[in-house]
Design a protein around this motif. Sequence first.
Motif, PDB file in Angstrom:
ATOM      1  N   SER A   2       0.835  -1.188   0.000  1.00 42.85           N
ATOM      2  CA  SER A   2       0.000   0.000   0.000  1.00 42.85           C
ATOM      3  C   SER A   2       0.876   1.246   0.000  1.00 42.85           C
ATOM      4  O   SER A   2       2.034   1.211   0.398  1.00 42.85           O
ATOM      5  N   HIS A   4       0.304   3.397   2.023  1.00 43.15           N
ATOM      6  CA  HIS A   4       0.250   3.784   3.436  1.00 43.15           C
ATOM      7  C   HIS A   4       1.120   2.909   4.330  1.00 43.15           C
ATOM      8  O   HIS A   4       1.727   3.396   5.259  1.00 43.15           O
ATOM      9  N   GLU A  28      -8.126   1.290   3.252  1.00 43.84           N
ATOM     10  CA  GLU A  28      -7.573   1.828   4.499  1.00 43.84           C
ATOM     11  C   GLU A  28      -8.645   2.111   5.541  1.00 43.84           C
ATOM     12  O   GLU A  28      -8.363   2.131   6.731  1.00 43.84           O
ATOM     13  N   ILE A  71      -5.906   1.892   8.600  1.00 41.90           N
ATOM     14  CA  ILE A  71      -5.169   3.161   8.668  1.00 41.90           C
ATOM     15  C   ILE A  71      -5.052   3.666  10.106  1.00 41.90           C
ATOM     16  O   ILE A  71      -4.015   4.227  10.485  1.00 41.90           O
TER      17      ILE A  71
END
Length: 88
Positions: A2, A4, A28, A71
């Motif tokens: 990802s 992230h 996320e 997330i």
Amino acid sequence: MSEHWDDNFLDALRENLPDGEALVDLDEEASLSDLGLESINMISLMMRLEGDYDISFPDEAVSFATFATPIALWNTVCELRVSEARPA
């Protein structure tokens, strides 16, 4: 991977979700609870993340809010990595 989080994080999630191996594109904001994360899996996931990232979750971070979405959890991991890297 990802944009992230890294592959270790995704592997930890996959290992601790009932259908984790089926996860291809993880949103996320997906509800980890809806994906099957239960209390026992949450503890296992936390222990895996602590080992992988050399962090310790303080009591106040062990909550359903921290483990609500990928997330939210990743942000907590990042915050702990930064705060624990600072000299005392």
